[in-house]
Write an enzyme that holds these catalytic residues in place. Structure first.
Site, PDB file in Angstrom:
ATOM      1  N   SER A 139       9.952  -4.990  -4.042  1.00  0.00           N
ATOM      2  CA  SER A 139      10.430  -3.869  -3.287  1.00  0.00           C
ATOM      3  C   SER A 139      11.795  -3.773  -3.242  1.00  0.00           C
ATOM      4  CB  SER A 139       9.773  -4.006  -1.856  1.00  0.00           C
ATOM      5  OG  SER A 139       8.535  -3.391  -1.755  1.00  0.00           O
TER       6      SER A 139
ATOM      7  N   PHE B 111      -7.772  -1.563  -3.943  1.00  0.00           N
ATOM      8  CA  PHE B 111      -6.735  -1.908  -4.488  1.00  0.00           C
ATOM      9  C   PHE B 111      -6.512  -3.465  -4.501  1.00  0.00           C
ATOM     10  CE2 PHE B 111      -2.089  -3.430  -4.705  1.00  0.00           C
ATOM     11  CZ  PHE B 111      -1.883  -2.479  -5.786  1.00  0.00           C
TER      12      PHE B 111
ATOM     13  N   THR C 295      -8.933  -5.242  -6.313  1.00  0.00           N
ATOM     14  CA  THR C 295      -8.754  -5.124  -7.719  1.00  0.00           C
ATOM     15  C   THR C 295      -7.487  -5.916  -8.439  1.00  0.00           C
ATOM     16  OG1 THR C 295      -9.667  -3.096  -7.887  1.00  0.00           O
ATOM     17  CG2 THR C 295      -8.384  -3.420  -9.856  1.00  0.00           C
TER      18      THR C 295
ATOM     19  N   TYR D  16       5.951   1.127   7.041  1.00  0.00           N
ATOM     20  CA  TYR D  16       6.474   0.945   5.530  1.00  0.00           C
ATOM     21  C   TYR D  16       5.147   1.341   4.611  1.00  0.00           C
ATOM     22  CZ  TYR D  16       8.658  -1.741   1.727  1.00  0.00           C
ATOM     23  OH  TYR D  16       9.225  -2.096   0.644  1.00  0.00           O
TER      24      TYR D  16
ATOM     25  N   GLY E 151      11.746  -8.148  -1.339  1.00  0.00           N
ATOM     26  CA  GLY E 151      10.674  -7.653  -2.496  1.00  0.00           C
ATOM     27  C   GLY E 151       9.830  -8.986  -2.435  1.00  0.00           C
TER      28      GLY E 151
END
Length: 377
Positions: free
Chosen positions: A88, A152, A155, A194, A335
């Site tokens: 991020s 998501f 996966t 976020y 991140g």
């Protein structure tokens, strides 16, 4: 991507790796005042991080150190020159390009998402005609966070799905469509949360305006002008440039069990969080940004106009502020992406910068390293 991958999958404290990993730090001669930082780096390894690399720029002085290992099989140490996936922290680069386009009159931060991406944000109370570009950048849009989507996670974030799909290629529209199958989090502009989906959309806006992949705009407008030789937007490239370390993740909802090598994968599922850099480049970028070398004054002021998120934290336009225990406020971004946790922060004048990376995503306290460097404790 948002905070470390393991945070979404587990709230438990991670199990530490063998203390044998906490080998001696390898450091350049210190410029002074880094003993607490060195201790905090070693403590992260003792807590379970395979290896840490850190670099500090203070005025014209540089101090860099490592601890632990970059390869669990060979025991090879980390390098102070390691490339790594910054997750991020890519958001600050994307927000910078959006603000440059705003400065050039190509868009307004008050434009709606619908104006630039008609029909993309809709369904389950999502309505792109009621969301502005500014709300995407400061996470007040209410758009559902893709990383919280169960499909998501199964996966791309859990072991079975990751190893089956890690070399798949997906599109940003596919990712946004997956997010749209969930209800929005709140009415736009009424709260803060976020959401990685916000920056997928912001990158798509860049592409709509420039007519090119957003990564090319980042390269032309930020990477090349600042001479960031270790920074790249990999698109579908599955490897990390050398020198680099291996990256490790539990790929599970708990921190128990083995750590898997997750170094190679196609980062298209991490669209808008895919960038690669090193600590020297991150320090250079964030220092230049805060010193006004990347954005005009008006746009930098917009970027630094924040929404409170915690008592000691706030979020601007792709830029976080942290009020530290010693009264210093630092600016930057963190991140997290599979096997990689990064932080890049600098003081308001851009003269004291810190960038670090863990090559494991389930343990370690990077906040302690930040406090140690800027507050000496």
């Amino acid at each position: 991507m948002n905070r470390r991958v393991g945070t979404i999958l587990t709230a438990a404290t991670a199990v530490a790796l063998s203390a044998a990993l906490a080998g001696p730090a390898v450091a350049a001669p210190p410029t002074g005042g880094h003993d607490a930082t060195r201790q905090a780096v070693r403590a992260a390894v003792a807590e379970g991080v395979p290896g840490v690399t850190v670099r500090v720029q203070r005025g014209h002085g540089v101090w860099a150190a490592t601890a632990g290992v970059g390869n669990l099989k060979t025991g090879e140490p980390r390098s102070t020159r390691d490339h790594y996936r910054i997750g991020s922290a890519s958001k600050t680069f994307i927000a910078t390009v959006v603000l440059q386009l705003a400065a050039e009159g190509e868009l307004s931060l008050d434009d709606t998402v619908e104006k630039w991406l008609p029909g993309v944000v809709h369904g389950n109370d999502h309505d792109g005609s009621r969301i502005t570009i500014r709300q995407l950048l400061n996470h007040t849009s209410g758009v559902f966070d893709l990383l919280a989507d169960e499909t998501f996670q199964r996966t791309y974030m859990l072991k079975e799905g990751f190893f089956r799909h890690r070399f798949d290629t997906t599109t940003p529209r596919d990712l946004v469509a997956m997010a749209m199958t969930n209800r929005r989090d709140f009415e736009p502009g009424t709260s803060w949360k976020y959401s990685n989906t916000n920056y997928i959309l912001a990158a798509m806006v860049i592409e709509k305006i420039t007519g090119r992949p957003y990564g090319e705009a980042v390269e032309d407008r930020v990477i090349e002008p600042l001479g960031l030789t270790a920074t790249s937007v990999p698109r579908t490239r599955t490897t990390v440039p050398q020198p680099s370390s291996r990256a490790y993740s539990k790929l599970a909802r708990t921190p128990d069990g083995p750590a898997y090598d997750v170094t190679e994968f196609s980062p298209s599922f991490a669209y808008s969080g895919e960038m690669i850099s090193d600590s020297a480049d991150l320090n250079r970028f964030f220092s230049a940004l805060l010193r006004g070398k990347v954005l005009p004054p008006r746009q930098l002021k917009e970027m630094k106009t924040t929404v409170p998120t915690k008592p000691d934290e706030a979020y601007g336009l792709g830029l976080r502020s942290y009020a530290l225990s010693c009264g210093i406020t630092v600016w930057g971004h963190g991140g997290d992406l599979h096997g990689s946790h990064s932080r890049a922060l600098t003081t308001a004048d851009g003269r004291h910068s810190l960038a670090l990376n863990f090559n494991g995503d389930w343990s370690g306290d990077s906040d302690a390293i930040v406090e140690a460097e800027f507050c000496g404790k």
